[in-house]
Design a protein around this motif. Structure first.
Motif, PDB file in Angstrom:
ATOM      1  N   LEU A 106      -0.346 -63.654  21.291  1.00 18.68           N
ATOM      2  CA  LEU A 106       0.098 -62.837  20.171  1.00 18.68           C
ATOM      3  C   LEU A 106      -1.052 -62.014  19.619  1.00 18.68           C
ATOM      4  CD1 LEU A 106       2.304 -65.396  18.172  1.00 18.68           C
ATOM      5  CD2 LEU A 106       3.092 -63.566  19.679  1.00 18.68           C
ATOM      6  N   ALA A 107      -0.730 -60.908  18.962  1.00 21.85           N
ATOM      7  CA  ALA A 107      -1.695 -60.145  18.172  1.00 21.85           C
ATOM      8  C   ALA A 107      -1.455 -60.507  16.713  1.00 21.85           C
ATOM      9  CB  ALA A 107      -1.503 -58.648  18.382  1.00 21.85           C
ATOM     10  N   VAL A 108      -2.508 -60.952  16.017  1.00 20.74           N
ATOM     11  CA  VAL A 108      -2.347 -61.465  14.656  1.00 20.74           C
ATOM     12  C   VAL A 108      -3.249 -60.690  13.698  1.00 20.74           C
ATOM     13  CG1 VAL A 108      -2.331 -63.522  13.192  1.00 20.74           C
ATOM     14  CG2 VAL A 108      -1.913 -63.751  15.656  1.00 20.74           C
ATOM     15  N   PRO A 109      -2.750 -59.597  13.101  1.00 17.80           N
ATOM     16  CA  PRO A 109      -3.499 -58.886  12.059  1.00 17.80           C
ATOM     17  C   PRO A 109      -3.170 -59.511  10.703  1.00 17.80           C
ATOM     18  CG  PRO A 109      -1.542 -57.632  12.650  1.00 17.80           C
ATOM     19  CD  PRO A 109      -1.487 -58.902  13.441  1.00 17.80           C
ATOM     20  N   MET A 110      -3.956 -60.473  10.278  1.00 15.60           N
ATOM     21  CA  MET A 110      -3.624 -61.292   9.106  1.00 15.60           C
ATOM     22  C   MET A 110      -4.307 -60.754   7.847  1.00 15.60           C
ATOM     23  SD  MET A 110      -4.035 -65.440   8.631  1.00 15.60           S
ATOM     24  CE  MET A 110      -2.806 -65.845   9.864  1.00 15.60           C
ATOM     25  N   ILE A 111      -3.484 -60.298   6.886  1.00 10.31           N
ATOM     26  CA  ILE A 111      -3.991 -59.861   5.591  1.00 10.31           C
ATOM     27  C   ILE A 111      -3.873 -61.038   4.634  1.00 10.31           C
ATOM     28  CG2 ILE A 111      -3.826 -58.129   3.766  1.00 10.31           C
ATOM     29  CD1 ILE A 111      -4.366 -56.949   6.519  1.00 10.31           C
ATOM     30  N   SER A 112      -5.003 -61.576   4.190  1.00  8.33           N
ATOM     31  CA  SER A 112      -5.015 -62.775   3.359  1.00  8.33           C
ATOM     32  C   SER A 112      -5.533 -62.466   1.969  1.00  8.33           C
ATOM     33  CB  SER A 112      -5.871 -63.860   4.023  1.00  8.33           C
ATOM     34  OG  SER A 112      -5.279 -64.299   5.226  1.00  8.33           O
ATOM     35  N   GLY A 113      -5.486 -63.489   1.099  1.00  7.05           N
ATOM     36  CA  GLY A 113      -5.898 -63.301  -0.291  1.00  7.05           C
ATOM     37  C   GLY A 113      -6.956 -64.297  -0.724  1.00  7.05           C
ATOM     38  N   ARG A 114      -7.393 -64.124  -1.947  1.00  2.30           N
ATOM     39  CA  ARG A 114      -8.330 -65.055  -2.565  1.00  2.30           C
ATOM     40  C   ARG A 114      -7.549 -66.192  -3.222  1.00  2.30           C
ATOM     41  NH1 ARG A 114     -13.278 -63.197  -2.151  1.00  2.30           N
ATOM     42  NH2 ARG A 114     -13.687 -60.956  -2.028  1.00  2.30           N
ATOM     43  N   GLY A 115      -8.287 -67.132  -3.805  1.00  2.00           N
ATOM     44  CA  GLY A 115      -7.645 -68.261  -4.451  1.00  2.00           C
ATOM     45  C   GLY A 115      -6.791 -67.817  -5.624  1.00  2.00           C
ATOM     46  N   LEU A 116      -5.671 -68.507  -5.799  1.00  2.00           N
ATOM     47  CA  LEU A 116      -4.787 -68.288  -6.947  1.00  2.00           C
ATOM     48  C   LEU A 116      -4.641 -69.612  -7.682  1.00  2.00           C
ATOM     49  CD1 LEU A 116      -1.684 -66.106  -5.945  1.00  2.00           C
ATOM     50  CD2 LEU A 116      -3.351 -65.634  -7.736  1.00  2.00           C
ATOM     51  N   GLY A 117      -4.947 -69.605  -8.974  1.00  2.00           N
ATOM     52  CA  GLY A 117      -4.800 -70.840  -9.729  1.00  2.00           C
ATOM     53  C   GLY A 117      -5.640 -71.950  -9.128  1.00  2.00           C
ATOM     54  N   HIS A 118      -4.999 -73.085  -8.857  1.00  2.00           N
ATOM     55  CA  HIS A 118      -5.711 -74.252  -8.341  1.00  2.00           C
ATOM     56  C   HIS A 118      -5.852 -74.233  -6.824  1.00  2.00           C
ATOM     57  CE1 HIS A 118      -1.438 -75.194  -7.944  1.00  2.00           C
ATOM     58  NE2 HIS A 118      -1.776 -75.986  -6.967  1.00  2.00           N
ATOM     59  N   THR A 119      -5.262 -73.235  -6.155  1.00  2.00           N
ATOM     60  CA  THR A 119      -5.272 -73.205  -4.695  1.00  2.00           C
ATOM     61  C   THR A 119      -6.449 -72.411  -4.162  1.00  2.00           C
ATOM     62  OG1 THR A 119      -3.909 -71.208  -4.502  1.00  2.00           O
ATOM     63  CG2 THR A 119      -2.752 -73.303  -4.698  1.00  2.00           C
TER      64      THR A 119
END
Length: 439
Positions: A106-119
Motif C-alpha cells: 500500500l501507499a500510506v500518506p499519513m497526515i497526523s496530529g499532535r497530542g489532544l488533551g490527555h492523549t
C-alpha cells in the motif's frame, strides 16, 4: 450578504441549523485569521453543546478540507490508504502500522496530529527523532511515499489549514470530545490527503475521549458515514482503551517501543493484536486483498521478515532523520536524567487503572501541553508498564518513571501507585477489538 461570525455562533448556540454557505464562510475566516481565537472557541463550545446534523457535519468537513490544497495520487501505482485513531494513552499504532502496510504493497500518506488533551500525538513522538521533518514540502512528501511506501507528517500550511487552527484551540477549551468536531477534524485532513480508503480506530474506555460503547459507535458511524459519502471507502474498529496500549507512554519512549515492536519483540501483546487487526483491515478495505482471511498472514509476514522495520527506517531517512536510526536509535533519542522504578506496595494482580490519569501524568512531567504553543519534553514519561492481569509481588516494579528532576519523578511515582489498583484475583479479560462498523 456574508453573515458576521457572531451571528453564526448565535445560531448554533441556540440550537439552530447552519447552512453550508454559513459554515463555509466561518471556516474561511478561521483559515485566513479574520475570525478571532475567542470567536473560534465560542463556535467550538456552541457545537459541543448543540451538536450538528449529518448535513452540517459533511459541510463542515468539506469546508475544512477545501480551506487548503487537496492532493491527488492519480499517478500512484499502488492503492492509497490510511488509518486514524481517535486517540489514547500509549497509542503508537500508526508508527508501526504505516510501514507494515507499506511493506504489504500500500501507499500510506499519513497526515497526523499532535497530542489532544490527555492523549499523545504521533507528531510529538516523531519529533523525538533528530532531523525528522514533520512538515516537508509536497515534493518531498510525495517522494517519501514513493520511496518508503509511507510518510507520516503533519498538516503543512497547504493542507486543511482551518483544521490546524481549530485543532489547537479545541485542545485547550475542553471541546475535544465533540462528535461533529472530531469527525470534521479527522476527515478534513484525510480527504485533503487524497485517500482512496481509510480505516478508523475509535477508542473506548478510561483513556479515550469516548467512555461508553454507545457514544463510540455514534462517533464511528459519523466518521464512516461522512467519509463514505465523500467517496472514500471507510470502515472503523472500536478498540479498548482502559489501559495504556503500549508498555510505554511518552514521546521518545514510544518511538523506542515502536522499534522494539518492528523487531518482533512485542509478540502476543494487546498492541500486536490492534496493529495487525488494522493492517488486515487496511489491506481488505483498499481492495489489495479480497478475502479478509488472507490479510492477517500477509501482515504478519511483513513484520516477521523485517520488511516493515526497513520501510520505517527508509521513511525516517527520507524525511531528514538519521540514516542509521533503526540500528542506533539509542544514540539519537534523548534520555531523561532521572529514571525511577514504580514498585507495587502489596502483592497481587494489577486489577485496574485510570488510563486517562496516566496520560495526564505524562503531561505533568512535561511530555504534553496545556497551551497550544507550549514546548514539550520528549524524554519524559513511563516505560515498562505492565498489563492489567499481571501478578506482582510487594516491592516489584510494574513501571518506570522518566523525569527531568528527582522531585518530578517522585511525584509521578506516587501518583502512578495510586492510579493502579492491585487485587487478590486475576481480573476478567477484556476483548481488544470490540466491534466493526462498515459503510
Amino acid at each position: 450578504m456574508t453573515m458576521i461570525p457572531q451571528e453564526i455562533i448565535r445560531i448554533k448556540r441556540d440550537g439552530g441549523t447552519l447552512g453550508g454557505a454559513e459554515i463555509a464562510s466561518f471556516i474561511h475566516g478561521l483559515a485566513d485569521g479574520s475570525i478571532s481565537e475567542g470567536q473560534v472557541a465560542a463556535f467550538a463550545m456552541a457545537v459541543w453543546f448543540s451538536g450538528m446534523s449529518l448535513d452540517e457535519t459533511v459541510a463542515l468537513t468539506l469546508a475544512m478540507r477545501d480551506s487548503g490544497a487537496v492532493l491527488s495520487w492519480a499517478d500512484m501505482d499502488r492503492p492509497v490508504a490510511d488509518k486514524h485513531s481517535t486517540g489514547g494513552v500509549g497509542d503508537n499504532v500508526s508508527l508501526m502500522l504505516a510501514p507494515i502496510a507499506a511493506a504489504c504493497g500500500l501507499a500510506v500518506p499519513m497526515i497526523s496530529g499532535r497530542g489532544l488533551g490527555h492523549t499523545g500525538g504521533t507528531l510529538d513522538k516523531l519529533e523525538s527523532i533528530p532531523g525528522y521533518d514533520i512538515k516537508p514540502s509536497e515534493t518531498l512528501f510525495r517522494q517519501t511515499v514513493r520511496e518508503a511506501g509511507c510518510a507520516i507528517i503533519g498538516q503543512t500550511a497547504d493542507l486543511a489549514p482551518a483544521d490546524r487552527r481549530l485543532y489547537a484551540i479545541r485542545d485547550v477549551t475542553a471541546t475535544v470530545d465533540s462528535v461533529p468536531l472530531i469527525t470534521a477534524s479527522i476527515l478534513s485532513k484525510k480527504l485533503a490527503a487524497g485517500l482512496q480508503s481509510l480505516v478508523l480506530d475509535v477508542k473506548i474506555g478510561s483513556g479515550a475521549f469516548m467512555t461508553g460503547l454507545e457514544e463510540a459507535e455514534t462517533l464511528a458511524r459519523s466518521l464512516v458515514g461522512v467519509a463514505n459519502g465523500a467517496g472514500v471507502r471507510t470502515t472503523a474498529l472500536i478498540t479498548d482503551m482502559n489501559e495504556p496500549l503500549a508498555d510505554a507512554a511518552g514521546n521518545a519512549l514510544e518511538i523506542e517501543n515502536c522499534l522494539a515492536f518492528l523487531r518482533g519483540e512485542k509478540a502476543g501483546t494487546r498492541l500486536e493484536t490492534v496493529v495487525l487487526s488494522f493492517a488486515a483491515e487496511m489491506l481488505t478495505t483498499s481492495g489489495l486483498v479480497a478475502d479478509p482471511a488472507e490479510a492477517m498472514p500477509i501482515a504478519r509476514r511483513a513484520l516477521k521478515s523485517g520488511a516493515a522495520l526497513e520501510h520505517f527506517g527508509r521513511m525516517v531517512r527520507c524525511l531528514g532523520g538519521p540514516g542509521d536510526f533503526v540500528e542506533r536509535s539509542q544514540s539519537y533519542l534523548a534520555k531523561a536524567p532521572v529514571i525511577l522504578p514504580v514498585k507495587a506496595e502489596r502483592g497481587g494482580f494489577l486489577e485496574a487503572c485510570d488510563a486517562r490519569a496516566i496520560g495526564m501524568e505524562v503531561i505533568a512531567l512535561g511530555g504534553g501541553r496545556t497551551r497550544p504553543d507550549e514546548p514539550i519534553d520528549h524524554r519524559v514519561g513511563f516505560s515498562g508498564l505492565r498489563p492489567l492481569g499481571t501478578k506482582v509481588e510487594a516491592g516489584e516494579p510494574f513501571a518506570f518513571v522518566h523525569a527531568a528532576s528527582g522531585d518530578q519523578a517522585e511525584k509521578a511515582r506516587a501518583r502512578l501507585v495510586e492510579i493502579y489498583a492491585v487485587g487478590d484475583e486475576t481480573p476478567a479479560g477484556r476483548p481488544t477489538v470490540l466491534s466493526r462498523i462498515s459503510g
